[in-house]
Design a protein around this motif. Structure first.
Motif, PDB file in Angstrom:
ATOM      1  N   ASP A   1      81.366 109.288  14.037  1.00  0.00           N
ATOM      2  CA  ASP A   1      82.528 109.543  13.773  1.00  0.00           C
ATOM      3  C   ASP A   1      82.646 110.840  13.438  1.00  0.00           C
ATOM      4  O   ASP A   1      84.169 111.009  13.747  1.00  0.00           O
ATOM      5  CB  ASP A   1      82.838 108.600  12.098  1.00  0.00           C
ATOM      6  CG  ASP A   1      82.792 107.114  12.048  1.00  0.00           C
ATOM      7  OD1 ASP A   1      82.878 106.382  13.449  1.00  0.00           O
ATOM      8  OD2 ASP A   1      82.472 106.940  10.776  1.00  0.00           O
TER       9      ASP A   1
ATOM     10  N   GLU B   1      80.268 107.458   3.566  1.00  0.00           N
ATOM     11  CA  GLU B   1      80.904 108.646   4.666  1.00  0.00           C
ATOM     12  C   GLU B   1      81.532 109.251   4.955  1.00  0.00           C
ATOM     13  O   GLU B   1      81.056 110.115   6.256  1.00  0.00           O
ATOM     14  CB  GLU B   1      81.681 106.653   4.989  1.00  0.00           C
ATOM     15  CG  GLU B   1      81.023 105.548   4.988  1.00  0.00           C
ATOM     16  CD  GLU B   1      81.459 104.200   5.529  1.00  0.00           C
ATOM     17  OE1 GLU B   1      83.170 104.649   6.098  1.00  0.00           O
ATOM     18  OE2 GLU B   1      81.189 103.394   5.556  1.00  0.00           O
ATOM     19  N   GLU B   2      82.050 110.246   4.304  1.00  0.00           N
ATOM     20  CA  GLU B   2      82.696 111.059   4.479  1.00  0.00           C
ATOM     21  C   GLU B   2      81.643 112.455   4.753  1.00  0.00           C
ATOM     22  O   GLU B   2      81.888 113.249   5.533  1.00  0.00           O
ATOM     23  CB  GLU B   2      83.344 111.459   3.303  1.00  0.00           C
ATOM     24  CG  GLU B   2      83.793 112.949   3.015  1.00  0.00           C
ATOM     25  CD  GLU B   2      85.437 112.926   1.728  1.00  0.00           C
ATOM     26  OE1 GLU B   2      84.973 114.263   1.057  1.00  0.00           O
ATOM     27  OE2 GLU B   2      85.173 112.325   1.009  1.00  0.00           O
TER      28      GLU B   2
ATOM     29  N   ILE C   1      77.688 106.466  11.533  1.00  0.00           N
ATOM     30  CA  ILE C   1      78.803 107.853  10.837  1.00  0.00           C
ATOM     31  C   ILE C   1      78.585 108.849  11.153  1.00  0.00           C
ATOM     32  O   ILE C   1      79.760 109.534  11.665  1.00  0.00           O
ATOM     33  CB  ILE C   1      78.327 107.368   9.345  1.00  0.00           C
ATOM     34  CG1 ILE C   1      78.442 105.740   8.431  1.00  0.00           C
ATOM     35  CG2 ILE C   1      79.350 107.716   8.392  1.00  0.00           C
ATOM     36  CD1 ILE C   1      78.078 105.517   7.399  1.00  0.00           C
TER      37      ILE C   1
ATOM     38  N   THR D   1      74.220  98.004   0.466  1.00  0.00           N
ATOM     39  CA  THR D   1      75.154  98.656   1.038  1.00  0.00           C
ATOM     40  C   THR D   1      75.341  98.226   2.195  1.00  0.00           C
ATOM     41  O   THR D   1      76.987  97.198   2.449  1.00  0.00           O
ATOM     42  CB  THR D   1      76.144  99.864   0.853  1.00  0.00           C
ATOM     43  OG1 THR D   1      75.808 100.023  -0.512  1.00  0.00           O
ATOM     44  CG2 THR D   1      77.102 100.016   0.477  1.00  0.00           C
ATOM     45  N   TYR D   2      74.870  98.178   3.068  1.00  0.00           N
ATOM     46  CA  TYR D   2      74.901  98.293   4.739  1.00  0.00           C
ATOM     47  C   TYR D   2      74.418  97.067   5.036  1.00  0.00           C
ATOM     48  O   TYR D   2      74.634  96.593   6.708  1.00  0.00           O
ATOM     49  CB  TYR D   2      75.086  99.448   5.287  1.00  0.00           C
ATOM     50  CG  TYR D   2      76.199 100.558   5.082  1.00  0.00           C
ATOM     51  CD1 TYR D   2      77.267 100.455   5.640  1.00  0.00           C
ATOM     52  CD2 TYR D   2      75.876 101.389   4.176  1.00  0.00           C
ATOM     53  CE1 TYR D   2      78.456 101.973   5.378  1.00  0.00           C
ATOM     54  CE2 TYR D   2      76.878 102.435   4.438  1.00  0.00           C
ATOM     55  CZ  TYR D   2      78.161 102.504   4.010  1.00  0.00           C
ATOM     56  OH  TYR D   2      78.768 103.493   3.870  1.00  0.00           O
TER      57      TYR D   2
ATOM     58  N   THR E   1      79.219 106.302  -3.777  1.00  0.00           N
ATOM     59  CA  THR E   1      80.119 105.695  -3.335  1.00  0.00           C
ATOM     60  C   THR E   1      79.940 105.390  -1.238  1.00  0.00           C
ATOM     61  O   THR E   1      79.963 106.582  -1.540  1.00  0.00           O
ATOM     62  CB  THR E   1      81.810 105.451  -3.933  1.00  0.00           C
ATOM     63  OG1 THR E   1      81.679 106.647  -3.010  1.00  0.00           O
ATOM     64  CG2 THR E   1      82.014 105.346  -5.148  1.00  0.00           C
ATOM     65  N   ARG E   2      80.409 104.371  -1.246  1.00  0.00           N
ATOM     66  CA  ARG E   2      80.294 104.009   0.071  1.00  0.00           C
ATOM     67  C   ARG E   2      80.882 105.163   1.124  1.00  0.00           C
ATOM     68  O   ARG E   2      80.898 105.930   2.217  1.00  0.00           O
ATOM     69  CB  ARG E   2      81.079 102.566   0.409  1.00  0.00           C
ATOM     70  CG  ARG E   2      80.719 101.929   1.907  1.00  0.00           C
ATOM     71  CD  ARG E   2      81.690 101.082   2.060  1.00  0.00           C
ATOM     72  NE  ARG E   2      81.440 100.248   3.850  1.00  0.00           N
ATOM     73  CZ  ARG E   2      80.878  99.240   3.866  1.00  0.00           C
ATOM     74  NH1 ARG E   2      80.017  98.949   3.342  1.00  0.00           N
ATOM     75  NH2 ARG E   2      80.873  99.810   5.265  1.00  0.00           N
ATOM     76  N   GLU E   3      82.759 105.239   0.451  1.00  0.00           N
ATOM     77  CA  GLU E   3      83.776 105.990   1.114  1.00  0.00           C
ATOM     78  C   GLU E   3      83.041 107.792   1.064  1.00  0.00           C
ATOM     79  O   GLU E   3      83.087 108.281   1.837  1.00  0.00           O
ATOM     80  CB  GLU E   3      85.015 106.279   0.367  1.00  0.00           C
ATOM     81  CG  GLU E   3      85.553 104.656   0.123  1.00  0.00           C
ATOM     82  CD  GLU E   3      84.740 103.641  -0.358  1.00  0.00           C
ATOM     83  OE1 GLU E   3      84.720 103.988  -1.639  1.00  0.00           O
ATOM     84  OE2 GLU E   3      85.425 102.561   0.021  1.00  0.00           O
ATOM     85  N   LEU E   4      82.165 107.949   0.175  1.00  0.00           N
ATOM     86  CA  LEU E   4      82.379 109.461  -0.545  1.00  0.00           C
ATOM     87  C   LEU E   4      80.542 109.189   0.829  1.00  0.00           C
ATOM     88  O   LEU E   4      80.951 110.525   1.298  1.00  0.00           O
ATOM     89  CB  LEU E   4      81.252 109.404  -1.372  1.00  0.00           C
ATOM     90  CG  LEU E   4      80.084 110.874  -1.624  1.00  0.00           C
ATOM     91  CD1 LEU E   4      82.086 111.812  -1.580  1.00  0.00           C
ATOM     92  CD2 LEU E   4      80.122 111.078  -2.989  1.00  0.00           C
TER      93      LEU E   4
ATOM     94  N   ASP F   1      79.965  96.639  -2.170  1.00  0.00           N
ATOM     95  CA  ASP F   1      80.188  98.247  -2.238  1.00  0.00           C
ATOM     96  C   ASP F   1      79.725  98.320  -3.901  1.00  0.00           C
ATOM     97  O   ASP F   1      80.021  98.264  -4.549  1.00  0.00           O
ATOM     98  CB  ASP F   1      81.714  98.025  -2.234  1.00  0.00           C
ATOM     99  CG  ASP F   1      82.424  98.083  -1.239  1.00  0.00           C
ATOM    100  OD1 ASP F   1      82.129  98.430  -0.679  1.00  0.00           O
ATOM    101  OD2 ASP F   1      83.780  97.250  -1.293  1.00  0.00           O
TER     102      ASP F   1
END
Length: 133
Positions: free
Chosen positions: A65, A20-21, A62, A50-51, A15-18, A4
């Motif tokens: 999703d 992916e969003e 992604i 990261t991935y 970030t990873r979350e951002l 991460d």
């Protein structure tokens, strides 16, 4: 477990979350670059770190999703609106609507044929009496 890490950009941190969003929202790589304020080379390295996969591979996965979220939202709306149900029915089942229309037209033709007398009978009823003499 993936690392991460944070990619520090000129405008904000990625970030990873951002990531992916934004990707689930169907953002293009150029849009993510502008949003974060970084260049493509750094984004590619960050994604690999990261991935453990290339940027294109992760974005393709992604994005699915996001498409699934769109479909779920559509089904939720279907439960609330008869108009949307009708639109989606026509969009996804156009042949079903066409078959129903064809059946209705055929039934109407049959009914019309049953009600109307044959053409010869109509002529005999409405012919000018002076013409037949």
């Amino acid at each position: 477990m993936p690392n991460d890490t944070v990619l520090a950009g000129l405008r904000r941190e990625l970030t990873r979350e951002l990531f992916e969003e934004l990707t689930a929202l169907q953002c293009a790589p150029e849009e993510i670059l502008g949003y974060v304020g970084t260049d493509e080379r750094k984004l590619r390295r960050w994604c690999r770190r990261t991935y453990g996969r290339p940027l294109e591979t992760m974005m393709d996965m992604i994005r699915m999703d996001g498409l699934i979220a769109i479909r779920r939202a559509s089904f939720d709306q279907l439960k609330k609106s008869a108009t949307i149900i009708s639109q989606q029915y026509n969009r996804f089942l156009p042949n079903a609507a066409a078959e129903a229309r064809i059946g209705a037209e055929s039934a109407l033709r049959s009914l019309t044929a049953a009600v109307l007398p044959p053409e010869e009978e109509m002529r005999s009823l409405f012919d000018d009496p002076g013409e037949s003499a």
